[in-house]
Design a protein around this motif. Structure first.
Motif, PDB file in Angstrom:
ATOM      1  N   PRO A 197     -66.739  11.599  25.448  1.00 27.17           N
ATOM      2  CA  PRO A 197     -65.429  11.846  26.058  1.00 27.17           C
ATOM      3  C   PRO A 197     -65.124  13.341  25.973  1.00 27.17           C
ATOM      4  N   THR A 198     -64.642  13.889  27.044  1.00 28.21           N
ATOM      5  CA  THR A 198     -64.372  15.319  27.107  1.00 28.21           C
ATOM      6  C   THR A 198     -63.170  15.558  28.011  1.00 28.21           C
ATOM      7  N   ASP A 224     -62.302  13.186  30.909  1.00 25.79           N
ATOM      8  CA  ASP A 224     -63.566  13.000  31.617  1.00 25.79           C
ATOM      9  C   ASP A 224     -64.588  12.452  30.632  1.00 25.79           C
ATOM     10  N   VAL A 225     -65.754  12.100  31.133  1.00 25.67           N
ATOM     11  CA  VAL A 225     -66.869  11.639  30.308  1.00 25.67           C
ATOM     12  C   VAL A 225     -68.122  12.336  30.813  1.00 25.67           C
ATOM     13  N   CYS A 226     -68.972  12.785  29.891  1.00 27.08           N
ATOM     14  CA  CYS A 226     -70.218  13.468  30.269  1.00 27.08           C
ATOM     15  C   CYS A 226     -71.408  12.875  29.542  1.00 27.08           C
ATOM     16  N   ARG A 227     -72.510  12.823  30.253  1.00 27.58           N
ATOM     17  CA  ARG A 227     -73.800  12.576  29.610  1.00 27.58           C
ATOM     18  C   ARG A 227     -74.286  13.940  29.148  1.00 27.58           C
ATOM     19  N   ASP A 279     -71.638  14.715  34.776  1.00 25.39           N
ATOM     20  CA  ASP A 279     -70.918  13.508  35.160  1.00 25.39           C
ATOM     21  C   ASP A 279     -71.930  12.384  35.352  1.00 25.39           C
ATOM     22  N   PRO A 338     -72.477   8.577  26.156  1.00 22.70           N
ATOM     23  CA  PRO A 338     -71.752   9.650  26.834  1.00 22.70           C
ATOM     24  C   PRO A 338     -70.565  10.099  25.977  1.00 22.70           C
ATOM     25  N   GLU A 395     -66.171  19.421  21.984  1.00 23.89           N
ATOM     26  CA  GLU A 395     -66.294  18.014  21.630  1.00 23.89           C
ATOM     27  C   GLU A 395     -66.906  17.865  20.230  1.00 23.89           C
TER      28      GLU A 395
END
Length: 169
Positions: free
Chosen positions: A130-131, A147-150, A106, A128, A54
């Protein structure tokens, strides 16, 4: 290494995932740490030593390794194995000279976020990220799903004891 792959797949499944991570380990792009109960793998975590995929993470955390795929077999959960795997991963990174580590989680996974916070991980002050999440399919195929990650980060300058149940595969 082939014996490790067989043991990992027999205990935890996910042959394409473990095959890929062991190949990355051979190329010195990461380290797969495994928790063992006797001769049976019961959990794992992967230390990604190569650049983050990312752009936001590469830009804001250059050279910071990422912990991915913390997993403990269901029958061994709630026994501090995940905590021990994390401590072993952090110790490994300290020995390599790293003073920080990051991971993505997540936003909906409150349980694991609370584990990471208890272990000293803090959410970075950015939105967060975007991944993509890799899904390993039968036949060795790989699919990437948006997906989205913190992003959580930990300062590794505080030493921790290495748990004896975890070792690099």
């Amino acid at each position: 290494m082939d014996g490790d792959l067989v043991a990992l797949v027999n205990a935890l499944g996910q042959e394409p995932y473990f095959r890929a991570q062991l190949a990355r380990q051979r190329d010195k792009r990461g380290v797969l740490l495994v928790a063992w109960h006797g001769f049976e793998p019961i959990g794992d975590v992967y230390l990604r030593l190569e650049e983050a995929e990312e752009p936001e993470v590469r830009e804001r955390l250059p050279g910071v390794p990422l912990l991915t795929h913390l997993e403990v077999a269901p029958e061994h959960r709630n026994q501090r194995i995940g905590t021990r795997l994390m401590a072993a991963a952090e110790q490994w990174l300290r020995r390599l000279g790293h003073d920080r580590v990051a991971l993505g989680v997540d936003p909906r996974n409150v349980r694991v976020r609370s584990l990471y916070r208890r272990l000293g991980y803090e959410e970075w002050p950015h939105p967060p990220v975007p991944t993509t999440r890799r899904i390993y399919l039968p036949g060795g195929r790989e699919e990437q799903v948006p997906d989205v990650c913190r992003i959580l980060v930990k300062d590794l300058r505080q030493p921790h004891k290495i748990p004896e149940q975890c070792s690099a595969t």
